[in-house]
Design a protein around this motif. Structure first.
Motif, short mmCIF file in Angstrom:
data_model
loop_
_atom_site.label_atom_id
_atom_site.label_comp_id
_atom_site.label_asym_id
_atom_site.label_seq_id
_atom_site.Cartn_x
_atom_site.Cartn_y
_atom_site.Cartn_z
N GLU A 86 -2.66 1.18 -5.27
CA GLU A 86 -3.05 -0.39 -4.80
C GLU A 86 -3.73 -0.29 -3.88
OE1 GLU A 86 0.64 -2.72 -6.02
OE2 GLU A 86 0.89 -1.98 -7.72
N GLY A 87 -5.07 -1.08 -3.98
CA GLY A 87 -5.88 -1.03 -2.53
C GLY A 87 -6.56 -0.54 -2.43
N TYR A 88 -6.48 1.01 -2.96
CA TYR A 88 -7.59 2.28 -3.21
C TYR A 88 -8.17 1.77 -4.68
CZ TYR A 88 -7.52 4.81 0.60
OH TYR A 88 -8.00 4.66 2.33
N ASP A 89 -8.14 1.43 -5.31
CA ASP A 89 -8.23 1.00 -6.91
C ASP A 89 -8.95 1.76 -7.48
OD1 ASP A 89 -8.93 -1.03 -9.60
OD2 ASP A 89 -11.72 -0.64 -8.20
N LYS A 90 -7.49 3.37 -7.44
CA LYS A 90 -8.13 4.65 -8.53
C LYS A 90 -6.64 4.57 -9.09
CE LYS A 90 -11.25 5.51 -5.96
NZ LYS A 90 -12.81 5.79 -6.68
N GLY A 106 -3.62 2.95 6.47
CA GLY A 106 -2.07 2.40 6.16
C GLY A 106 -1.10 2.44 4.66
N GLU A 107 -0.79 2.17 4.42
CA GLU A 107 0.48 2.61 3.89
C GLU A 107 0.36 1.51 1.89
OE1 GLU A 107 4.57 1.88 4.18
OE2 GLU A 107 4.37 2.85 6.09
N PHE A 108 -0.54 2.61 1.31
CA PHE A 108 -0.68 2.33 -0.05
C PHE A 108 0.34 2.49 -1.54
CE2 PHE A 108 -3.96 2.65 2.52
CZ PHE A 108 -4.70 1.08 2.38
N LEU A 127 1.40 5.91 -0.83
CA LEU A 127 0.59 6.86 0.05
C LEU A 127 -0.06 5.62 1.29
CD1 LEU A 127 -2.15 8.57 -0.25
CD2 LEU A 127 -3.81 6.73 -0.64
N ILE A 128 0.39 6.62 2.25
CA ILE A 128 0.21 6.76 3.84
C ILE A 128 -0.74 6.76 4.07
CG2 ILE A 128 1.19 6.39 5.86
CD1 ILE A 128 4.05 6.59 4.20
N VAL A 129 -2.04 6.23 4.64
CA VAL A 129 -3.03 7.21 5.10
C VAL A 129 -3.59 6.85 6.81
CG1 VAL A 129 -5.37 6.98 5.35
CG2 VAL A 129 -4.22 6.55 3.28
N GLN A 130 -3.09 8.20 7.36
CA GLN A 130 -2.87 8.39 8.71
C GLN A 130 -4.43 7.59 9.51
OE1 GLN A 130 -0.19 11.23 9.56
NE2 GLN A 130 1.54 9.11 9.08
#
Length: 130
Positions: A86-90, A106-108, A127-130
């Protein structure tokens, strides 16, 4: 004759439910134009395998850096599952891979996108993207 047809239909439905989640469609989801430029992203390549069982994703949390080229393979060890970020539409279905550049921080939430029974809502990863 009608009883036999009804019994056959009921048996078929029970077998489908007992076999686990969804269909076995192994089609890989499409990549965005950003993924096509992944080699020029400047980030690291991150290959991750998520193991899906009834009703859990392992690992439960993935951490990458913004700009990393992310390759997520979904391995169905039990049942048939798919995951959606969610948030990456993958989205990726079982035993396939999706690739993209982690361009948003962010956190997805990662969820199972094929209904798979009573524990379906518990199939969550992050999924955490720093």
């Amino acid at each position: 004759m009608k009883k036999w047809v009804s019994l056959s239909a009921l048996l078929l439905a029970a077998m489908l439910v007992a076999s686990g989640c969804g269909g076995g469609d192994k089609k890989e989801s499409s990549s965005s134009p950003a993924a096509a430029q992944a080699g020029t992203s400047g980030g690291e390549a991150k290959a991750i395998t998520i193991d899906a069982t009834n009703f859990k994703f392992d690992p439960g949390e993935i951490t990458v850096k913004q700009g990393d080229e992310v390759s997520i393979t979904l391995k169905n060890s039990q049942g048939n599952h798919a995951l959606k970020i969610e948030g990456y539409d993958k989205e990726v279905k079982g035993n396939a891979t999706v690739k993209f550049v982690a361009d948003k921080t962010g956190e997805f939430k990662i969820v199972c996108s094929i209904f798979c029974g009573k524990g379906h809502d518990d199939m969550i990863s992050k999924l955490i993207v720093q």
